[in-house]
Scaffold this active site. Structure first.
Site, PDB file in Angstrom:
ATOM      1  CE  LYS A 215     -39.132  51.599 -18.876  1.00 52.10           C
ATOM      2  NZ  LYS A 215     -39.841  50.837 -18.098  1.00 52.10           N
TER       3      LYS A 215
ATOM      4  CG  ASP B 190     -44.341  48.780 -17.955  1.00 52.97           C
ATOM      5  OD1 ASP B 190     -43.938  49.782 -17.451  1.00 52.97           O
ATOM      6  OD2 ASP B 190     -45.388  48.725 -18.421  1.00 52.97           O
TER       7      ASP B 190
ATOM      8  CE  LYS C 213     -46.651  49.859 -21.447  1.00 54.55           C
ATOM      9  NZ  LYS C 213     -46.764  50.524 -20.154  1.00 54.55           N
TER      10      LYS C 213
HETATM   11  C1  RUB Z   1     -44.684  53.595 -21.043  1.00 58.42           C
HETATM   12  C2  RUB Z   1     -44.674  53.324 -19.450  1.00 58.42           C
HETATM   13  C3  RUB Z   1     -43.828  54.056 -18.545  1.00 58.42           C
HETATM   14  C4  RUB Z   1     -44.141  55.536 -18.596  1.00 58.42           C
HETATM   15  C5  RUB Z   1     -43.578  56.223 -17.293  1.00 58.42           C
HETATM   16  O1  RUB Z   1     -45.723  52.714 -21.744  1.00 58.42           O
HETATM   17  O2  RUB Z   1     -45.122  52.286 -19.026  1.00 58.42           O
HETATM   18  O3  RUB Z   1     -44.045  53.550 -17.136  1.00 58.42           O
HETATM   19  O4  RUB Z   1     -43.268  55.862 -19.536  1.00 58.42           O
HETATM   20  O5  RUB Z   1     -43.507  57.730 -17.616  1.00 58.42           O
HETATM   21  P1  RUB Z   1     -46.505  53.700 -22.810  1.00 58.42           P
HETATM   22  P2  RUB Z   1     -42.401  58.627 -17.564  1.00 58.42           P
HETATM   23  O6  RUB Z   1     -45.342  53.684 -23.949  1.00 58.42           O
HETATM   24  O7  RUB Z   1     -47.337  52.526 -23.276  1.00 58.42           O
HETATM   25  O8  RUB Z   1     -47.157  54.653 -22.473  1.00 58.42           O
HETATM   26  O9  RUB Z   1     -41.512  58.122 -18.823  1.00 58.42           O
HETATM   27  O10 RUB Z   1     -43.021  59.911 -17.791  1.00 58.42           O
HETATM   28  O11 RUB Z   1     -41.816  58.476 -16.220  1.00 58.42           O
HETATM   29 MG    MG Z   2     -44.363  51.740 -17.239  1.00 61.84          MG
END
Ligand code: RUB
Ligand code: MG
Length: 422
Positions: free
Chosen positions: A183, A185, A157
């Site tokens: 991973k 984003d 991030k």
């Molecule tokens: C997590 C993130 C993912 C979300 C999607 O970032 O960006 O895109 O998990 O949600 P953070 P889901 O850990 O900073 O919240 O897993 O529910 O599909």
């Molecule tokens: Mg995300």
């Protein structure tokens, strides 16, 4: 000649056969319609009927009518219905065609004020047309060294805007701190500030270094999401660079593209990580759309190895029934490989014991802000997450484990406690 009328699609005495695809819907009929009439229209429109009665030469017609075979009225308007579809209605191995029937015109037709596809019971004849996952939860030991603990992953991030240098630096710290997987984003693909090929080449090179340094396999969920031919090219590039995983945003890319990627993944021994952005456009409302449970079923058939299924309410996003969906992903499906569920979205070390209590250890835990937002930085954040998992696995409270020589966890608990973020 035969007439195809509403009533031809309603038979409350019908018992679905082993070859029927059986779908459960929640419906609210249009104000001037009975549940019976609306249920019949659902079965009709999603199989071989339409709004008008038809007159067809029986000799020229294969009977592919679905049957609304159960109606359970709720206290409020509407209720639940069961519709059984004959397997011959469907093209073998085409998820697009199946969804065009069971989640197609019926979603917008005026005979219902709202309709939600809740669950499917898939017959073996249809399941056999799909490959299913290659690895599923076995990735934890076939491609990684997670042993009995959850697989740990992190997403750098801010989600977009970091240079490749910064991205690779964060990756190195996270792997050293104890996560298995980096991973991308969902909105990081191939942009000028962090181009795909450079990022993949350099990140995987650092993954190899950290595998050597830590003695644990480190790998990278590379977001290849794009137009289908381009996804194929990117998957091949990841394989050429020695990567073991690709990530596809399955709802935005589309199931047919996922099916193509699944074939390429098999050729190159790549596991597919399914991110699910846009799923909430279908599943967030409890009276209309397509449930996450159904989307997860579709994903398993199409062959993804991991899929995000939510955080059992402990993270930043609204969730459906995560434990129930995860149980389905691991259930026997005529011998088809299972799927490793991914918990992600607002997770941090302080919620890990509650998460493991709710979902068990056969999951992947993915944290972005909950690692990189640690006051002492990414490596400390990754250590804190790993420590919280160790504490939960050993049945020790997070606070006691933090006090027992795990300062990174202590700092994370001071910062976030056990709060559920928004
Ligand atoms: C997590 C993130 C993912 C979300 C999607 O970032 O960006 O895109 O998990 O949600 P953070 P889901 O850990 O900073 O919240 O897993 O529910 O599909
Ligand atoms: Mg995300």
């Amino acid at each position: 000649m035969t007439g195809i009328e509403y009533d031809d699609f309603l038979d409350l005495d019908y018992e679905p056969t082993d070859t029927d695809l059986v779908c459960e819907f929640t419906i609210a009929p249009a104000t001037d319609m009975t549940m019976e009439a609306a249920a019949s229209r659902v079965a009709s429109e999603s199989s071989n009927g339409t709004w008008a009665a038809l007159h067809v030469d029986e000799a020229e017609l294969t009977d592919l009518s679905a049957v609304a075979c159960d109606i359970r009225e709720n206290a409020g308007p509407g209720g639940n219905i069961t519709v059984a579809y004959p397997a011959d209605l469907f093209e073998d191995g085409s998820m697009a065609q199946i969804l065009s029937c069971i989640a197609g015109n019926i979603m917008g037709m005026k005979a219902v004020d709202s309709i939600r596809l809740e669950d499917c019971k898939w017959p073996e004849t249809l399941v056999d047309g799909f490959p299913g996952p290659q690895f599923g939860s076995a990735v934890a030991h076939e491609k990684l060294d997670a042993g009995d603990r959850p697989v740990l992953a992190t997403v750098p991030k801010p989600k977009v805007g970091l240079s490749t240098d910064a991205h690779v630096d964060i990756a190195e710290q996270a792997w050293r701190g104890g996560v298995d997987l980096l991973k991308d984003d969902e909105n990081l693909t191939d942009q000028y500030f962090n181009p795909f090929e450079d990022r993949v080449e350099r990140s995987l090179s650092v993954a190899r270094e950290l595998t050597e340094e830590t003695g644990e396999r480190k790998d990278y969920l590379v977001n290849i999401t794009a137009e289908t031919d381009e996804m194929v090219r990117r998957a091949e590039f990841v394989a050429d660079q020695g990567g073991g995983f690709i990530m596809v945003d399955v709802v935005t890319a589309g199931w047919s593209a996922v099916q193509t990627v699944r074939e390429v993944a098999e050729k190159h021994d790549l596991a597919i990580h399914a991110h699910r952005a846009m799923h909430a456009a279908f599943d967030r409302m409890d009276h209309h759309g397509v449930s996450m449970r159904t989307l997860a079923q579709v994903a398993r058939l199409c062959g993804v190895d991991h899929i995000h299924t939510g955080t059992a309410g402990l993270g930043k996003l609204e969730n459906e029934d995560t434990p129930g969906i995860n149980a389905w992903l691991k259930s026997d499906l005529y011998g088809m490989t299972d799927v490793l569920p991914v918990a992600s979205g607002g997770l941090h070390p302080g919620v890990v014991d509650a998460l493991i209590d709710a979902l068990g250890t056969d999951i992947a835990i993915q944290a972005g802000g909950g690692i990189h937002g640690h006051p002492d930085g990414t490596e400390a954040g990754a250590r804190a997450l790993r420590q919280s998992v160790e504490a939960s696995m050993q049945g020790v409270s997070l606070a006691d484990y933090a006090a027992d020589g795990n300062p990174e966890l202590a700092t994370a608990l001071d910062k976030w406690g056990a709060e559920t973020p928004r």
